[in-house]
Design a protein around this motif. Sequence first.
Motif, short mmCIF file in Angstrom:
data_model
loop_
_atom_site.label_atom_id
_atom_site.label_comp_id
_atom_site.label_asym_id
_atom_site.label_seq_id
_atom_site.Cartn_x
_atom_site.Cartn_y
_atom_site.Cartn_z
N ALA A 104 -40.63 17.12 0.55
CA ALA A 104 -40.98 18.36 1.63
C ALA A 104 -41.64 19.66 0.95
CB ALA A 104 -39.69 18.82 2.33
N LEU A 105 -41.12 19.73 -0.73
CA LEU A 105 -41.58 20.59 -1.18
C LEU A 105 -42.74 20.52 -2.32
CD1 LEU A 105 -37.90 22.20 -2.07
CD2 LEU A 105 -39.64 22.94 -0.43
N ASP A 106 -43.30 19.16 -2.22
CA ASP A 106 -44.25 18.84 -3.11
C ASP A 106 -45.60 19.50 -3.05
OD1 ASP A 106 -45.29 17.09 -4.94
OD2 ASP A 106 -46.47 15.97 -3.50
N GLY A 107 -46.22 20.09 -3.95
CA GLY A 107 -47.18 20.92 -4.23
C GLY A 107 -47.07 22.24 -3.39
N LYS A 108 -45.77 22.78 -3.31
CA LYS A 108 -45.35 24.21 -2.79
C LYS A 108 -44.62 25.03 -3.76
CE LYS A 108 -45.72 22.73 2.07
NZ LYS A 108 -45.85 21.29 2.05
N VAL A 109 -45.01 26.29 -3.65
CA VAL A 109 -44.40 27.17 -4.55
C VAL A 109 -43.72 28.37 -3.90
CG1 VAL A 109 -45.37 26.69 -6.86
CG2 VAL A 109 -46.64 28.30 -5.37
N GLU A 110 -42.71 28.93 -4.39
CA GLU A 110 -42.06 30.05 -3.65
C GLU A 110 -42.81 31.50 -4.22
OE1 GLU A 110 -37.94 30.17 -3.66
OE2 GLU A 110 -37.63 32.37 -3.37
N TYR A 111 -43.22 32.36 -3.38
CA TYR A 111 -43.56 33.60 -3.84
C TYR A 111 -42.48 34.69 -3.01
CZ TYR A 111 -48.08 32.21 -5.64
OH TYR A 111 -48.85 31.70 -6.26
N ASN A 112 -42.10 35.62 -3.70
CA ASN A 112 -41.05 36.61 -3.44
C ASN A 112 -41.58 37.85 -3.08
OD1 ASN A 112 -38.85 38.69 -4.22
ND2 ASN A 112 -37.92 36.89 -2.87
N VAL A 113 -41.64 38.52 -2.00
CA VAL A 113 -42.41 39.65 -1.65
C VAL A 113 -41.09 40.56 -1.36
CG1 VAL A 113 -43.61 40.98 -0.06
CG2 VAL A 113 -44.09 38.66 -0.87
N LYS A 114 -41.03 41.94 -2.16
CA LYS A 114 -40.36 42.85 -2.17
C LYS A 114 -40.91 44.00 -1.51
CE LYS A 114 -36.44 41.39 -4.68
NZ LYS A 114 -36.66 40.07 -5.09
N ALA A 115 -40.58 44.87 -0.75
CA ALA A 115 -41.21 46.17 -0.45
C ALA A 115 -40.08 47.54 -0.53
CB ALA A 115 -41.82 46.13 1.11
N THR A 116 -40.61 48.50 -1.05
CA THR A 116 -39.86 49.69 -0.56
C THR A 116 -41.02 50.70 -0.18
OG1 THR A 116 -40.41 50.19 -2.96
CG2 THR A 116 -38.13 49.27 -2.46
#
Lengths: 251, 143
Positions: A104-116
């Motif tokens: 399911a996660l093959d070829g995928k990465v996580e991007y974390n977005v934080k906003a203030t």
Amino acid sequence: MSTYVYGITAAAHPALPEGLGGVGDPPMPVRVLKEGDLAAVVSDAPEGLRPKRRELLAHQNVLAEAGAGGCVLPMRFGSVAPEDSAVTGVLAERAEHYQERLRALDGKVEYNVKATHIEEAVLHHVMAGSPELRALAEANRKAGGGSYEQKLQLGEMVAAAVKAQEAEDAGVVQQALEPLAAAVGQGPESTGWLANVSFLVDRDSAARFAEAVDELRQAHPHLDVRLNGPLPPYSFVEPGPSEPAETITGE
Amino acid sequence: MTVVPAQQSGGGGGSSGLYDVLELVLDRGLVIDAFVRVSLVGIEILKIDVRVVVASVDTYLRFAEACNRLDLESGPNKSPGLPEIVGEVTESGARGKSKGALSGAAETISDAFKQSRDDGSAERESRPRARKTAASRRKEEQE
């Protein structure tokens, strides 16, 4: 000797770089345990391992190295098995589940977005949007700043407006980036961000995702948007929310 | 030879990226019941609940003063916090104060890490200490 576990990957995963060091001081050599079609990236667990900065960085670094060669299911920091055979035992027992996640996660990465919010800019934004607030601020200004009560009244109304703006902007951030992601995961709460969201992004769409974040910044200058990634898919290893494992209590 | 994917950080560079994703490394990721986890007692401090806007008299007064100074003619795109906007208003010290609200949390975390490096680990008691550090720094900046 107990075994520190960094992540789970396919047995066919390319070899890790020679001499890769993990947690511990000096860093414990990282090795791979294979069981069937799966493999675990591990090292010996150092005595008295603590959640120090360098250990967290080591954990991150091993996962980054391993992730460069293909999908890795990252362990939460600090997972220790009693011995190597306990690790291979778990791989054998839950093989189907881990293989499903790896696919399911093959070829995928996580991007974390934080906003203030950028304070002066968001104050400007809410004042510009409310004639009532502007009138009140103007009256206070003319009265040389206003009385304590007048200041409190204005401040309370501004705080409420900024709070409402936080909720609105949290939605704006998610809606702007969601269409570019395969999955969305809310980050842990209570860390001081108006939005803390992780997006599962196809490696091939990573550039497009970064562009979308830039567009978001330009469209909402009162937002400070921080993008971190590519990261191992920390937020997407479990299909649902996971329960924390048993912890060793500090003595 | 493998290549480490470059860490892209929207804000500051360097290891600040770690602070930004610390809670993922600590609160997300695979958990296996059969394994134990290292005690995280040393980083309780990361759980500080820093709401972006705290409903308090301090916040209200700070916002009221900030709004009194706000120049609505300058437009929302004018970059905030520049000396010419803040001017010489020493009594209100807008830069120090806005720092307290927004980046104070991040500083507290890096303070904790500094301590964690020095003491081996930042224990629960370091929470008020770290806060005090940030508060006294703010005070210094205002003076």
